[in-house]
Design an enzyme around this catalytic site. Structure first.
Site, PDB file in Angstrom:
ATOM      1  N   GLU A 297      78.786 -10.634  59.753  1.00  0.00           N
ATOM      2  CA  GLU A 297      77.390 -10.426  59.344  1.00  0.00           C
ATOM      3  C   GLU A 297      76.588 -11.715  59.376  1.00  0.00           C
ATOM      4  OE1 GLU A 297      73.846 -10.155  56.807  1.00  0.00           O
ATOM      5  OE2 GLU A 297      75.598 -11.451  56.503  1.00  0.00           O
TER       6      GLU A 297
ATOM      7  N   ASP B   4      82.772 -12.334  55.712  1.00  0.00           N
ATOM      8  CA  ASP B   4      82.603 -13.676  56.264  1.00  0.00           C
ATOM      9  C   ASP B   4      81.577 -14.457  55.456  1.00  0.00           C
ATOM     10  OD1 ASP B   4      80.636 -11.847  57.344  1.00  0.00           O
ATOM     11  OD2 ASP B   4      80.064 -13.382  58.797  1.00  0.00           O
TER      12      ASP B   4
END
Length: 385
Positions: free
Chosen positions: A154, A93
């Site tokens: 994350e 991400d």
């Protein structure tokens, strides 16, 4: 006691680490935008990553996304899974919103390749995959099994992957984190703990012009809280407290009934964490009739340099010297998934690509770092035991 296999084994042929080949692979991942809040985009990339492993001796374990986050993917080598091995942590991400690639398209200028998330951390995630592929191209398998975990959340604190990371981290002997290198290629052997808090303030509304004495300003009380929070900063101790978001009030002629703030805490050690989390949660209202409520916690524990982590770094440093470059370690204020494993498993972070501009409109990796950083991961796979 740590034991390492000798570091003088022959290298794979140089064409396995051709920088242009590696960059082409990174480009494919970068051009699929993956903001944390677009699980369909992350899942699209997860599918491509899984497909790129299908011709290798691995098992693939997809983990369905929950709570609005994308899927995770756990890739396990077909060998060495009967004992503690190497866990590689990478997140797919990014912080850039959808469409940002129009502002920051993939391009190469000199030694820099640009693109959203290319430095933090699709470049590092890809070179770990590339190093594993190079390993599988040799006749000799690594002494330890390798598990590569690709996660999807994350950048928002790993709320849906943390338990998985901690479970796999406790099972592993070593953890390698492919977050980007720091300050010219430095490896990361320590990170601050990260805390996040929300401040809710409830006052008493009133007409600010005709009945000001009836009101109790939530914004004024928030100012008191902000002063207290900012006063906790202690740069000598490495403690930072930042009030990054504030909201409150409705109209200029109304005494504000509500106010809100979001707070970031960074601490170098566990003792500091206990002290400052307690201080923040313990803040009280200074104004009669105004309620202050603070919620939050430490969402990433401090990553302190342990003896096992130091030994792992020294091993990596020896490999880097043999590959022709110096490896220097550093401590950083940013958190990573390595914070979840460092307390109980030898962890080495910052093993990704070198570059600059994480989270910015000029994010870039240095093409010259691709081959040496991929070779370093490859040799760590080959020599850790």
């Amino acid at each position: 006691m740590m034991r390492f296999k000798g570091t003088d084994a022959s290298m794979a042929s140089s064409n396995l680490f051709d920088s242009q080949t590696i960059l082409d692979g990174i480009r494919r991942w970068v051009e699929i935008e993956t903001p944390t809040d677009t699980p369909e985009q992350i899942n699209k990339l997860i599918s491509i990553v899984a497909e790129q492993y299908r011709d290798l001796p691995v098992t693939l374990e997809p983990v369905a996304g929950v709570d609005g986050c994308g899927d995770h993917l756990v890739v396990r080598s077909a060998w060495g899974q009967d004992r503690p091995g190497i866990l590689v942590l990478s997140h797919l991400d990014t912080v850039h919103p959808m469409g940002f690639i129009e502002r920051l398209p993939f391009k190469v200028e000199g030694d820099s390749a640009f693109g959203p998330g290319i430095y933090d951390m699709k470049g590092g995630a890809y070179i770990a995959h590339h190093a594993f592929r190079a390993l599988c191209a040799t006749a000799e398998r690594s002494p330890l099994g390798i598990t590569h975990m690709f996660t999807s959340d994350e950048e928002i604190g790993s709320p849906t992957s943390r338990a998985l990371i901690e479970t796999e981290g406790r099972k592993a002997k070593y953890v390698l984190v492919t977050e980007p290198a720091r300050d010219g290629g430095k490896i990361v052997t320590g990170r601050k703990g990260v805390g996040r808090f929300e401040v809710f303030i409830k006052g008493v509304p009133a007409h600010a012009g005709t009945r000001p004495e009836d009101g109790r300003s939530a914004i004024r009380e928030l100012a008191n809280v902000i002063q207290a929070l900012e006063g906790m900063n202690d740069l000598k101790r490495g403690v930072t407290v930042n009030v990054g978001v504030v909201r409150g009030g409705t109209r200029p002629n109304v005494t504000p009934e509500e106010a809100y703030a979001e707070v970031d805490l960074r601490v170098p050690g566990f003792a500091d964490a206990e002290e400052f989390v307690g201080k923040i949660l313990g803040l009280k209202s200074k104004t009669e009739g105004v309620i202050v409520k603070i919620t939050g916690e430490l969402n990433r524990p401090p990553y302190e340099k342990s003896n096992s982590g130091a030994a792992l770094f020294e091993h990596a440093k020896t490999i880097a010297t043999e590959l022709g470059f110096d490896l220097i370690d550093t401590h950083t204020g940013g958190g990573s998934d390595g914070n979840f494993t460092a307390a109980h498993t030898a962890t080495l972070d910052g093993l990704g690509v070198d570059g600059k501009g994480a989270h910015t409109h000029y994010e870039q990796l240095y093409v010259s770092s691709l081959e040496p950083r991929a070779r370093l991961l490859y040799r760590l796979y080959q020599t850790l035991r």
